[in-house]
Write an enzyme that holds these catalytic residues in place. Structure first.
Site, PDB file in Angstrom:
ATOM      1  N   LYS A  90      61.375  14.089 -43.730  1.00 17.16           N
ATOM      2  CA  LYS A  90      61.671  13.473 -45.025  1.00 17.16           C
ATOM      3  C   LYS A  90      63.181  13.387 -45.224  1.00 17.16           C
ATOM      4  O   LYS A  90      63.905  14.371 -45.033  1.00 17.16           O
ATOM      5  CB  LYS A  90      61.039  14.319 -46.130  1.00 17.16           C
ATOM      6  CG  LYS A  90      61.147  13.730 -47.529  1.00 17.16           C
ATOM      7  CD  LYS A  90      60.413  14.621 -48.525  1.00 17.16           C
ATOM      8  CE  LYS A  90      60.415  14.028 -49.928  1.00 17.16           C
ATOM      9  NZ  LYS A  90      59.710  14.910 -50.890  1.00 17.16           N
ATOM     10  N   CYS A  96      55.682  11.997 -50.081  1.00 21.63           N
ATOM     11  CA  CYS A  96      55.665  12.243 -51.524  1.00 21.63           C
ATOM     12  C   CYS A  96      56.623  11.322 -52.287  1.00 21.63           C
ATOM     13  O   CYS A  96      56.425  10.116 -52.376  1.00 21.63           O
ATOM     14  CB  CYS A  96      55.959  13.716 -51.780  1.00 21.63           C
ATOM     15  SG  CYS A  96      55.582  14.253 -53.468  1.00 21.63           S
ATOM     16  N   GLU A 134      50.808  16.130 -47.473  1.00 19.64           N
ATOM     17  CA  GLU A 134      52.082  16.848 -47.379  1.00 19.64           C
ATOM     18  C   GLU A 134      51.848  18.361 -47.308  1.00 19.64           C
ATOM     19  O   GLU A 134      51.086  18.918 -48.097  1.00 19.64           O
ATOM     20  CB  GLU A 134      52.944  16.508 -48.597  1.00 19.64           C
ATOM     21  CG  GLU A 134      54.298  17.184 -48.627  1.00 19.64           C
ATOM     22  CD  GLU A 134      55.057  16.905 -49.910  1.00 19.64           C
ATOM     23  OE1 GLU A 134      56.292  17.073 -49.904  1.00 19.64           O
ATOM     24  OE2 GLU A 134      54.427  16.525 -50.911  1.00 19.64           O
TER      25      GLU A 134
END
Length: 515
Positions: free
Chosen positions: A340, A390, A278
């Site tokens: 995301k 994540c 990330e």
């Protein structure tokens, strides 16, 4: 003293004793999760709560359940405080109040479960077996709500106590992590229910506890021994740069960070897919021609890089920022990407920004914008892949695009925020459960935290631990056929609960019919 005052003191003492028991039992659950995984403490912790709630009123049971939750979350998510000390001068003073407030809020979910259980158990003439079933049902409903209300936070679910036990975690392939929580709490409460029972019922409940454990183990063992598809023959290289969070976004460190990832990526060895974590590149890579040219020079012909990067897009309302994973080919051209969609409150955006005078904990020019949802990426020479960035990997049933099933999941993450705490181990546990639920390997690339190759049964094939700098060269494990949970999601949880109650109530229906 008057008798009424003495009675009130006695009742208060009893309540405080039960709340203390609940707090200690809740704290003990933290030792049942990775990295500790002390399985014997599972029945101890949940049985203590089960016993502590008996004969309490709704309000008192709520307080006991809340104390249990406070102990569980106060210790279980204490690692969140580490993130406030990354920029200690700005946010350090907020660390303890923030963790305490979040723990107190999350504790409301077990509190509601405890209150409802105690109220129904007190009013109804429930036997010990039905009481265990009721206890497990309300606990599981509370966990499910915790995973969905206000964006959700399904962390340290009861089922994660089984993550390190290969056979026992496999039932999640049928009923998911919430369903496995139901089975875990139900079986955990049976031993104390057997002690509270008498005569033949004590033996019956004891045997039921043993049968529950044996069945879960047998079903899991059969799944582990079942045939799997042939591996796809794809070689992976995972890079863990181990860049300290407080240094990562400093402009003077940008070149050193990028150079570190390039150096690790070009170590001897062959690979088909290069995986960076990330926000591995501390800038807007799609706008940086020079950086993409250096990446192209590091990628052998026909190879692909998947890397976490921030992205920005102009719009009528101003610039919109995204936390993305982008794919690049050996020419440095962008192939596709994923944004995301499940963002971290206060980390990636500030809820109710117009009302709350609070800054984000992470560096950046503005709040991130959520993406459209789970997406399957098609890349040349690479099996279809789902991406979870994540925090997204913690959400059961919300990682994979159901319309286009991938063959593996790439989890790009950065746990440098949480130092050497237990947070990264708990995060890894979530990823392992997603592998079991979906029947898909999960490949984690962490800046630091724990990078890992996880097969479709949740087994760790290779890993780099927190604080390590290096690479993992490994073959992509094979996918399994779609699991029941992958096909039907949390409908399997509902089916499990309804089936369990139908089974438990069957003897009562037979007695009613006979009468």
């Amino acid at each position: 003293m008057k008798p009424e005052i003495l009675n009130r003191i006695a009742l208060l003492h009893r309540l405080l004793s039960r709340m203390t028991l609940g707090f200690v039992a809740g704290a003990l659950t933290v030792l049942t999760f990775p990295p500790f995984s002390l399985l014997l403490l599972v029945p101890v912790a949940y049985s203590a709560l089960f016993v502590g709630l008996r004969d309490l009123s709704f309000g008192r049971a709520f307080l006991v359940g809340w104390a249990f939750g406070l102990g569980q979350f106060g210790f279980g998510i204490s690692w969140i405080a580490e993130s406030f000390y990354v920029e200690g001068e700005r946010f350090g003073a907020m660390a303890i109040p923030a963790v305490a407030g979040l723990s107190a809020g999350l504790a409301i979910f077990p509190a509601i479960a405890a209150a409802l259980f105690a109220e129904i158990a007190r009013r109804g003439a429930l036997g010990n077996l039905l009481a265990c079933l009721l206890f497990a049902t309300f606990w599981t409903v509370a966990e499910w709500l915790r995973g969905h209300v206000l964006t959700g936070f399904p962390w340290i679910l009861a089922s994660y106590a089984l993550v390190d036990y290969a056979a026992l975690r496999q039932p999640a392939a049928w009923v998911g992590s919430y369903g496995l929580s139901f089975l875990t709490v139900f079986v955990a409460a049976l031993p104390v229910a057997a002690v509270m029972a008498s005569g033949r019922q004590r033996l019956t409940i004891s045997l039921m506890a043993l049968a529950g454990i044996a069945t879960m183990w047998a079903v899991g063992t059969l799944r582990l021994q079942s045939d799997t598809e042939q591996p796809p023959g794809v070689e992976l290289r995972i890079v863990q740069g181990n860049v300290p969070q407080e240094e990562k976004w400093a402009p003077e460190n940008r070149e050193a960070t990028f150079a570190r990832y390039l150096e690790l990526s070009t170590q001897p060895g062959d690979f088909d897919v290069l995986l960076w974590p990330e926000t591995a590149f501390p800038g807007f890579l799609d706008e940086d021609t020079e950086a993409r040219a250096r990446i192209a020079a590091a990628l052998p012909d026909g190879r692909v890089l998947l890397t976490g990067v921030p992205d920005r897009v102009p719009s009528e309302d101003g610039t919109r920022y995204f936390n993305t994973v982008q794919a690049f080919d050996e020419t440095g051209e962008i192939l596709t990407g994923y944004a995301k969609h499940h963002l971290v409150p206060f980390g990636e955006y500030v809820p109710f920004r117009g009302w709350l005078p609070i800054e984000r904990l992470t560096a950046g020019l503005g709040d991130f914008t959520p993406g459209l949802g789970p997406r399957t990426l098609a890349l040349p020479g690479v099996p279809l892949v789902a991406v979870a960035i994540c925090y997204e990997i913690i959400f059961p049933g919300h990682v994979v695009d159901d319309l286009f099933r991938p063959e593996w999941i790439f989890n790009a993450t950065n746990d440098a925020w949480f130092g050497t705490s237990i947070g990264p181990e708990q995060h890894l546990a979530s990823a392992r459960m997603r592998a079991v639920e979906e029947g898909l390997p999960v490949i984690r690339a962490a800046n630091t935290g724990i990078s890992a190759v996880i097969d479709a049964s949740g087994e760790i094939v290779a890993r780099l631990d927190t604080g390590e700098t290096g690479i993992i060269d490994a073959s992509l494990p094979s996918a399994r056929p779609p699991t029941l949970y992958a096909s039907f999601g949390d409908w399997m949880l509902l089916a499990l609960i309804l089936a369990s109650w139908s089974w438990a109530m069957a003897p009562m229906r037979r007695l009613t019919t006979a009468a």
